[in-house]
Write a protein that holds these residues in place. Structure first.
Motif, PDB file in Angstrom:
ATOM      1  N   PHE A 153       0.823  -1.202   0.000  1.00  0.00           N
ATOM      2  CA  PHE A 153       0.000   0.000   0.000  1.00  0.00           C
ATOM      3  C   PHE A 153       0.863   1.260   0.000  1.00  0.00           C
ATOM      4  N   ASP A 154       0.297   2.320  -0.503  1.00  0.00           N
ATOM      5  CA  ASP A 154       0.869   3.661  -0.402  1.00  0.00           C
ATOM      6  C   ASP A 154       0.457   4.195   0.966  1.00  0.00           C
ATOM      7  N   VAL A 155       1.413   4.272   1.890  1.00  0.00           N
ATOM      8  CA  VAL A 155       1.098   4.498   3.302  1.00  0.00           C
ATOM      9  C   VAL A 155       1.520   5.899   3.736  1.00  0.00           C
ATOM     10  N   PHE A 156       0.649   6.536   4.515  1.00  0.00           N
ATOM     11  CA  PHE A 156       0.966   7.815   5.139  1.00  0.00           C
ATOM     12  C   PHE A 156       0.420   7.786   6.559  1.00  0.00           C
ATOM     13  N   LEU A 157       1.242   8.185   7.531  1.00  0.00           N
ATOM     14  CA  LEU A 157       0.829   8.196   8.936  1.00  0.00           C
ATOM     15  C   LEU A 157       0.705   9.639   9.410  1.00  0.00           C
ATOM     16  N   SER A 158      -0.392   9.922  10.100  1.00  0.00           N
ATOM     17  CA  SER A 158      -0.660  11.269  10.590  1.00  0.00           C
ATOM     18  C   SER A 158      -1.044  11.218  12.065  1.00  0.00           C
ATOM     19  N   ASP A 159      -0.395  12.061  12.870  1.00  0.00           N
ATOM     20  CA  ASP A 159      -0.696  12.133  14.299  1.00  0.00           C
ATOM     21  C   ASP A 159      -0.818  13.596  14.693  1.00  0.00           C
ATOM     22  N   ARG A 160      -1.949  13.955  15.291  1.00  0.00           N
ATOM     23  CA  ARG A 160      -2.152  15.350  15.675  1.00  0.00           C
ATOM     24  C   ARG A 160      -1.268  15.738  16.854  1.00  0.00           C
ATOM     25  N   GLY A 161      -0.806  14.761  17.611  1.00  0.00           N
ATOM     26  CA  GLY A 161       0.108  15.027  18.713  1.00  0.00           C
ATOM     27  C   GLY A 161       1.555  14.867  18.279  1.00  0.00           C
ATOM     28  N   GLN A 162       2.436  14.752  19.254  1.00  0.00           N
ATOM     29  CA  GLN A 162       3.853  14.561  18.987  1.00  0.00           C
ATOM     30  C   GLN A 162       4.205  13.087  19.131  1.00  0.00           C
ATOM     31  N   LEU A 163       4.889  12.556  18.151  1.00  0.00           N
ATOM     32  CA  LEU A 163       5.239  11.141  18.155  1.00  0.00           C
ATOM     33  C   LEU A 163       6.380  10.859  19.124  1.00  0.00           C
ATOM     34  N   ASN A 164       6.329   9.679  19.718  1.00  0.00           N
ATOM     35  CA  ASN A 164       7.450   9.184  20.518  1.00  0.00           C
ATOM     36  C   ASN A 164       8.657   8.994  19.613  1.00  0.00           C
ATOM     37  N   GLN A 165       9.835   9.362  20.085  1.00  0.00           N
ATOM     38  CA  GLN A 165      11.047   9.263  19.265  1.00  0.00           C
ATOM     39  C   GLN A 165      11.281   7.838  18.772  1.00  0.00           C
ATOM     40  N   LYS A 166      10.900   6.868  19.583  1.00  0.00           N
ATOM     41  CA  LYS A 166      11.038   5.456  19.177  1.00  0.00           C
ATOM     42  C   LYS A 166      10.315   5.204  17.862  1.00  0.00           C
ATOM     43  N   TYR A 167       9.087   5.729  17.743  1.00  0.00           N
ATOM     44  CA  TYR A 167       8.304   5.485  16.530  1.00  0.00           C
ATOM     45  C   TYR A 167       8.776   6.350  15.368  1.00  0.00           C
ATOM     46  N   ILE A 168       9.264   7.547  15.659  1.00  0.00           N
ATOM     47  CA  ILE A 168       9.860   8.381  14.607  1.00  0.00           C
ATOM     48  C   ILE A 168      11.030   7.650  13.957  1.00  0.00           C
ATOM     49  N   ASP A 169      11.896   7.079  14.780  1.00  0.00           N
ATOM     50  CA  ASP A 169      13.065   6.359  14.261  1.00  0.00           C
ATOM     51  C   ASP A 169      12.638   5.166  13.398  1.00  0.00           C
ATOM     52  N   ILE A 170      11.591   4.458  13.838  1.00  0.00           N
ATOM     53  CA  ILE A 170      11.123   3.288  13.094  1.00  0.00           C
ATOM     54  C   ILE A 170      10.520   3.712  11.758  1.00  0.00           C
ATOM     55  N   LEU A 171       9.731   4.769  11.753  1.00  0.00           N
ATOM     56  CA  LEU A 171       9.113   5.242  10.511  1.00  0.00           C
ATOM     57  C   LEU A 171      10.180   5.710   9.518  1.00  0.00           C
ATOM     58  N   HIS A 172      11.200   6.392  10.017  1.00  0.00           N
ATOM     59  CA  HIS A 172      12.320   6.784   9.143  1.00  0.00           C
ATOM     60  C   HIS A 172      13.010   5.541   8.581  1.00  0.00           C
ATOM     61  N   ARG A 173      13.268   4.586   9.436  1.00  0.00           N
ATOM     62  CA  ARG A 173      13.968   3.371   9.012  1.00  0.00           C
ATOM     63  C   ARG A 173      13.184   2.625   7.943  1.00  0.00           C
ATOM     64  N   GLU A 174      11.863   2.619   8.092  1.00  0.00           N
ATOM     65  CA  GLU A 174      11.005   1.900   7.143  1.00  0.00           C
ATOM     66  C   GLU A 174      10.602   2.756   5.939  1.00  0.00           C
ATOM     67  N   ASN A 175      11.104   4.007   5.892  1.00  0.00           N
ATOM     68  CA  ASN A 175      10.772   4.927   4.790  1.00  0.00           C
ATOM     69  C   ASN A 175       9.260   5.130   4.642  1.00  0.00           C
ATOM     70  N   ILE A 176       8.596   5.299   5.768  1.00  0.00           N
ATOM     71  CA  ILE A 176       7.157   5.557   5.782  1.00  0.00           C
ATOM     72  C   ILE A 176       6.947   7.037   6.049  1.00  0.00           C
ATOM     73  N   PRO A 177       6.342   7.777   5.119  1.00  0.00           N
ATOM     74  CA  PRO A 177       6.117   9.214   5.338  1.00  0.00           C
ATOM     75  C   PRO A 177       5.102   9.455   6.455  1.00  0.00           C
ATOM     76  N   PHE A 178       5.322  10.523   7.201  1.00  0.00           N
ATOM     77  CA  PHE A 178       4.428  10.813   8.326  1.00  0.00           C
ATOM     78  C   PHE A 178       4.424  12.301   8.610  1.00  0.00           C
ATOM     79  N   GLU A 179       3.445  12.716   9.395  1.00  0.00           N
ATOM     80  CA  GLU A 179       3.386  14.077   9.917  1.00  0.00           C
ATOM     81  C   GLU A 179       2.997  14.002  11.379  1.00  0.00           C
TER      82      GLU A 179
END
Length: 455
Positions: free
Chosen positions: A32-58
């Motif tokens: 799938f073409d995946v995009f993750l959106s969170d109105r709050g601030q993400l935990n650094q643990k999940y930011i690192d994982i999303l970067h590692r997996e090349n998943i775009p997010f806001e």
């Protein structure tokens, strides 16, 4: 396999916690073409994982235009269906599902789903422990542990034991547990359900929505709410009763202090007093877990062995310390009145009760008799103490109000004598003074341990 008749291309994940990040990983692995959106601030643990997996997010915002371009929304359980963004999504006809729904579409494992207003975490952990101890290839997920979707993406299990909340069940379509466990239904989260108890009941009963005659529903027959609903619903699954009040020729029950389960493949018996978990609520939890294990062919020897070696999760009637003969108990997970009912019923000694927090429409009449008979003092730990204080004024001999957990524990020590129980069992959510119930429980434990250092 993907069971939906739609072929989704763009998937937007709303919420970037454990379940959201796991859903994003699974969605990406399925093309799938995946995009993750969170109105709050993400935990650094999940930011690192999303970067590692090349998943775009806001984070810090939901870009509505991008969300409304999606073919499928996977929504965090914490986001109500009533927020404007979700209303807009539904008006456009975009499907909105939960992580458990999405993950269930990509696994052939047998699913054991456990829900209830109270006891589901203990029952889930105990069931998982019994199955794992018996050598089954089993995963633990849902409202506890690692993301269900994440595990489906990266691991291969034959069984999953899933703790399922009403919020997760609100957004299912095809989710199909082969074994469903319904422990109890008492008023909870009414602020989320328009203060209509039936809406909450309907949500809980979604757990059996897709069950067939080949599946099983294990339920607590002493619950008047469950009994009433079963009488008016056409449920196809095979039903297995558990009870504290009745001896069952088929099903599981408590007789004196003996757990007895009569199943098709034999009878199991266990002295409840030999187990590390105590109280009538834990008898219900144990009977449910035993029933699941028997359905899956676990031997009586392995069930007994697993029951005796089980260690419960923190914050659930957890003994913290015994100081000067006073036992301090952390039951921070008790975020509704029914949980406190079971907690108070677990002790015969005088209780100094610490309660309070964010009231969710609580009806304290359920515990009034127990409080009158067992509670020698009430300490209200909350920003808003009016409801608890006014209800129990004249019922409890002493009431103290505070917003500081150390002050609450110090007062509890002052008011208790050897042989008493100091019980943190709040009946309320924690968000007025704490991050969550875990934070409340940890701060309570630290405050108790400070008592010894103050000597």
């Amino acid at each position: 396999m993907f069971k939906s008749s739609l072929v989704q291309k763009k998937v937007v994940i709303l919420g970037g916690g454990e379940s959201g990040t796991g859903a994003a990983i699974l969605a990406k692995s399925k093309g799938f073409d995946v995009f993750l959106s969170d109105r709050g601030q993400l935990n650094q643990k999940y930011i690192d994982i999303l970067h590692r997996e090349n998943i775009p997010f806001e984070q810090g915002i939901h870009s509505e235009s991008r969300v409304l371009e999606s073919d499928l929304i996977i929504k965090s359980p914490g986001i109500p269906d009533t927020v404007p963004l979700i209303i807009a999504v539904k008006e456009k006809g975009i499907p909105v599902i939960s992580e458990i729904e999405f993950a269930s579409r990509y696994t052939s494992a047998k699913l054991i789903a456990i829900t209830g207003s109270n006891g589901k975490t203990t029952t889930t952990l105990l069931t998982y422990h019994l199955l794992k101890n018996a050598g089954l290839n089993v995963g633990l997920a849902g409202n506890i542990g690692d993301s269900f979707a994440w595990q489906v993406a990266e691991k291969q299990f034959d069984y999953y034991v899933l703790e399922i909340s009403s919020f997760q069940l609100d957004n299912i379509e095809d989710f199909h547990p082969q074994i469903a466990v319904l422990l109890n239904i008492t008023p909870d989260h009414l602020d989320r359900y328009g203060y209509n108890f039936q809406n909450y009941i309907d949500s809980k009963f979604n757990i059996v929505r897709n069950q067939t005659t080949a599946d099983h529903l294990i339920y607590f027959e002493d619950s008047e709410v469950i009994a009433a609903e079963l009488s008016k619903r056409n449920i196809d699954s095979q039903k297995i009763k558990i009870s504290l009040a009745n001896k069952l020729s088929e099903g599981a029950y408590l007789d004196e202090q003996k757990l007895i389960s009569n199943a098709a493949n034999g009878t199991f018996e266990q002295n409840f007093e030999e187990l590390p978990i105590k109280g009538p609520h834990n008898a219900i939890n144990a009977l449910a877990a035993i029933s699941v294990a028997q359905l899956l062919g676990v031997s009586s020897e392995k069930i007994s062995e697993g029951l005796k070696s089980f260690t419960n999760a923190p914050h659930r009637l957890e003994e913290v310390e015994v100081i000067d003969g006073v036992t301090y108990i952390n039951d921070s997970k008790a975020t509704n009145v029914d949980s406190v009912f079971y907690a108070l019923g677990s002790f015969e000694r005088p209780i100094v009760l610490i309660a309070g927090g964010v009231d969710k429409g609580n009806d304290y009449s359920q515990i009034e008799a127990l409080v009158r008979n067992k509670v020698k003092a009430l300490i209200v730990l909350s920003k808003d103490s009016d409801k608890l204080e006014s209800y129990f004024f004249g019922i409890v001999p002493q009431i103290y109000i505070t917003q500081d957990v150390q002050d609450a524990v110090n007062k509890a020590q002052e008011w208790s004598i050897a042989g008493d129980i100091v019980l943190l069992s709040p009946a309320c959510a924690s968000f007025d003074l704490f991050k969550n119930y875990e934070d409340r429980g940890e701060k309570f434990k630290a405050a108790v341990r400070n008592l010894t250092s103050q000597k």
